[in-house]
Design an enzyme around this catalytic site. Structure first.
Site, short mmCIF file in Angstrom:
data_model
loop_
_atom_site.label_atom_id
_atom_site.label_comp_id
_atom_site.label_asym_id
_atom_site.label_seq_id
_atom_site.Cartn_x
_atom_site.Cartn_y
_atom_site.Cartn_z
CB SER C 71 -7.15 5.65 2.07
OG SER C 71 -6.15 6.61 2.26
CE LYS C 74 -5.07 5.35 5.34
NZ LYS C 74 -5.17 6.82 5.08
CE1 TYR C 199 -1.53 4.23 6.82
CE2 TYR C 199 0.38 5.19 5.75
CZ TYR C 199 -0.97 5.22 6.03
OH TYR C 199 -1.76 6.22 5.52
CE1 TYR C 251 -8.36 9.80 2.21
CE2 TYR C 251 -9.23 10.09 0.00
CZ TYR C 251 -8.37 9.46 0.87
OH TYR C 251 -7.53 8.49 0.41
CB VAL C 269 -4.44 9.07 -3.08
CG1 VAL C 269 -4.91 10.06 -2.06
CG2 VAL C 269 -3.39 8.13 -2.54
#
Lengths: 315, 315, 315, 315
Positions: C71, C74, C199, C251, C269
């Site tokens: 992540s 991102k 992605y 998160y 993660v």
């Protein structure tokens, strides 16, 4: 000797041993604790009363145990509200759809448009129904409900269990929360504590399984009490109640019970279940140990077995 | 003449015309109606007060308009609760996360484990905070809050607007619903109506934009009132408040405001916005017409423009 | 010797022992297993790299461990999409609000109007962002992303970890589910598997903590790489990214981290955390054992401690 | 002349005029557009076929209109899956409870434990059922379904409408999204596109109202085809299907239909409704204009009226 008579004889034979076979199921459930007063019930009680139109009872187990109606009362306050206001007025305030959620979920209240409770048997819906009972005061409304229930049960000695009533009133904050939510949305009108008082009182009416069986018999005969010949409820309102009992009478275990037993039924957290065989029998069961959905675990076990054996399913 | 002085001079120049440029935005929003008393505000009011550490004000527009703090008060009751109980105790009762939901949503309350309100700035969280303010009675608690607010605003004449307070108490059923939900879950303790009374009172404290600017200045200086030299709030608690103001100070428009203006801020449904430039300026704005997220539509427009022009973003 | 130099000296002194003090926290977390390939990481690794504008590194622990961005990527695909299309186009497809839900929750997608993902850092939002990267093919888009990341990390040897990439592609059915949901709603366009391929690839780019520190340093300097003097990202887009890192970079533990550390950060993660001290330091951390929110448990412990010690909070 | 014969005579008399009285209801609904091919149907069509055990039809309106089964097929794939695997295996993959949500809601999937679809008639559940049909290939599974449906309808000419099938496959991204969600949760196994292919094909089987009436008649006679004397479905599986048709056959308008008509029924977005009077009649209706719940608006109007007139309610 007709078939119904034979059925009663077979029940007399089978019920005692079947009650004993279902009783151990109670070990897999739990007595409700959220109303402190209810938590005192003995967990392994199990009793059943079956009544036919001749007034003949077949019974077994702990039928002398007194318990409160709890959610079972909601079927009959719905009927009384329908008798007070008619179909259209009542269903402008509550919906007709099952929810799939817990009986006391508030989540659904936020999601539907218009924001009316999904149906009259979930707590939110039943509170709205309590607000619709005619009467000038809490006492008058409660008295009307009690008289109606006494007539249905053919039992003038039905009373409110005041210990349970006070226990519910003192701890019923989730119901209070729902009631204020409904007040905010304009669905509930009047004084919230008064409405809740009516609600807590009818939930706290004390019965035995024989009372449930008699009340159920009136539904089984479409509103006619076959023992007195009196039409106590218009047939259409029984039809409505019966439909709700199939689609949402057993909380979010209703679908499973409809497939397992196929009988209109309403359960309460005290462990009671009122059910019936249309046109034939009224049935009352009690077993305080509840399954995960909030229904008497031994009671469900017993009724499903009887339904299979006697082919009682409507489906 | 230093930079800050020059900034004040430029503000004196720009504010009057910029207020007039932002004022028409109000036509695209709506004055809050859910508290009946608030709905009486004139929709096209817009005022701003900017205050620096020298005590110099730059102001424009409707700065003489009195309005109630509403949710803006939640920042300071949080701080008072932290001063009363410390970080650990407070955050055992409310969480630290933004929600993405409406400020008065109950849905979230059902979904988290443990079921504590997501943060102290949504209604549910702020009600819990109100229950934590020390005091032996509603009056004593409310008095402590009022005194604290007066000290922060350097204004002994701050009072509760009793019309608004009564209006909120009479119509605040959704807050009542939340409070009973929290009571049921064991998060709220004590008498619900008393807790709500404390809550409705601090929401109803009446201010003008200059008061907001002064309260904001104390936050901008990490708890020190630069005009008196007194440390009114421990720095750590300002840090916590400031973080919440960034992540959830503008309801579910907080993310957008953080990207648009990048300043810690707290809005109220009365149209007030308290914001500040850390280490430099305290700012109070009012404009009763709200956008879809519940924030002053002209106020947000004005602050975002000023932030871009003066590079006030923390980011 | 200036303050920043002294800070680096102190870090050289403190980091080794503090890494060892934070490392045991890993025992309270769990290595991610939902991407099978990730589950193979040793649970008690912990490494940190801190980089200043002079190019001086202070490091400790397992900095030689290679891991995938997950992540963390991102943040930078968001920036690339902003550079490709501008602010307005990007935010017509994703929102700006934190959610309070799990990173892979689909529930929120059904509840908002218009049904765009809440923000670009949750999975749904990041998938939409992947669809916006310019290029004529999956390969071209992936190549552009990789080149951009290499430039930011000052490391031409950055490559995709093909084992992880294949593992994600084979098991990423929840992302696939989200992508089809977004396609159905008209938010995502084009071929779903192609979008997911872009992605999964950028999530699978392999780095070490020193790479994270270098990428973070560019953000700390508002898009300027202080080691080359090149402006790699327009300042406004860094500002946007930084804001999202505060409000939803960790998160649904973002609020807690903002209060605990107060630094813009993004976790993955795989156990990586990229964070920075604006205007001063870029920081990369890795520790594969995750807390309940999905963030490196030892990494969060270490960063929060450093932030308190060195007063790194923005708040 | 027995009662059933008289009923057929009365139907012959009443149906033509009642169809014309219900037809204008279509103006208050909308033809489904989410499957592009369906949107081409004429909005004011309305047809009905009623069939009794003597093979006598009573029909009126647009009975020559061909339409696809859509969700009506789910009742029969459920039955086929039960015949392939038995009760226990099937209900380890789908639940038995109504939901109160839209047929294509994904929200519920996230909320229940275990995360199996609520029931086999919502899309998510029906997709799982499609995955359970025995066969070595998509073609074989689809062929088995088609043969089963032909046998039930007593019509060898039933075929798949390939235009509709392709339209569904091309645009069924929400179903695709659900399927991948279920795959992620381990509820669905195998190749998602293959499962969806089986699903889209059985939804696209073309019928006329007479076919629905014949299929319904088999259910009305507990699995026995009274026209051939063959037991096509074990009685228990009809009982299960019938129960689901009452509790969730009409999407989230099932409760309302159960109270209004009280007949087991299943609707499809093409405007078809299959319903029956247990032990007496099979009924097929079509009217493409749908109400807000997704059921044929004129069809529901017509059936409810007939049910009241002929006292067809099970309740």
């Amino acid at each position: 000797m007709n078939n119904v008579m034979k059925e009663m004889d077979r029940l007399d034979n089978l019920l005692p041993q079947w009650v004993e076979k279902s009783r151990p199921e109670s070990a897999h459930g739990r007595v409700a604790t959220y109303i402190p007063e209810l938590s005192k019930a003995e967990w392994d009680l199990l009793g059943i009363s079956v009544l036919n139109a001749d007034g003949r009872y077949s019974e077994a187990g702990d039928t002398a145990f007194s318990f409160t109606l709890q959610s079972i009362s909601k079927v009959f306050t719905l009927i009384l509200a329908l008798m007070d206001h008619g179909e259209e007025a009542v269903f402008s305030k509550v919906g007709k759809e099952p929810t799939g959620d817990n009986f006391n979920s508030m989540m659904k209240l936020e999601l539907i448009q218009p924001a009316i409770p999904f149906n009259p048997l979930i707590n939110a819906g039943a509170i709205v129904i309590s607000s619709l009972i005619k009467g000038n005061s809490v006492e008058q409304k409660s008295e009307r409900i009690l008289q109606f229930f006494r007539e249905l049960a053919g039992n003038d000695r039905l009373v409110i269990d005041h210990k349970v009533y006070r226990s519910e009133r003192e701890t019923g904050h989730l119901n209070r929360s729902m009631a204020y939510f409904l007040l905010d949305k304009g669905i509930l009108e009047g004084n919230v504590e008064d409405v809740l008082d009516v609600y807590f009182r009818h939930c706290s009416i004390q019965v035995e399984t024989a009372d449930l069986a008699r009340m159920a018999l009136v539904l089984a005969y479409n509103g006619l009490d076959p023992l007195t010949g009196k039409q106590l409820i218009p047939r259409r309102f029984v039809q409505i109640a019966k439909t709700f009992m199939i689609t949402c009478g057993m909380y979010n275990g209703s679908g499973e019970f409809a497939i397992g037993a196929g009988m209109p039924a309403k359960s309460g957290v005290s462990g009671g279940i009122l059910t019936f065989v249309p046109g034939r029998l009224g049935i009352g069961v009690v077993g305080p140990s509840l399954n995960a959905k909030g229904n008497s675990i031994a009671g469900v076990h017993l009724i499903e077995r009887l339904s299979r054996e006697f082919d009682w399913s409507m489906f």
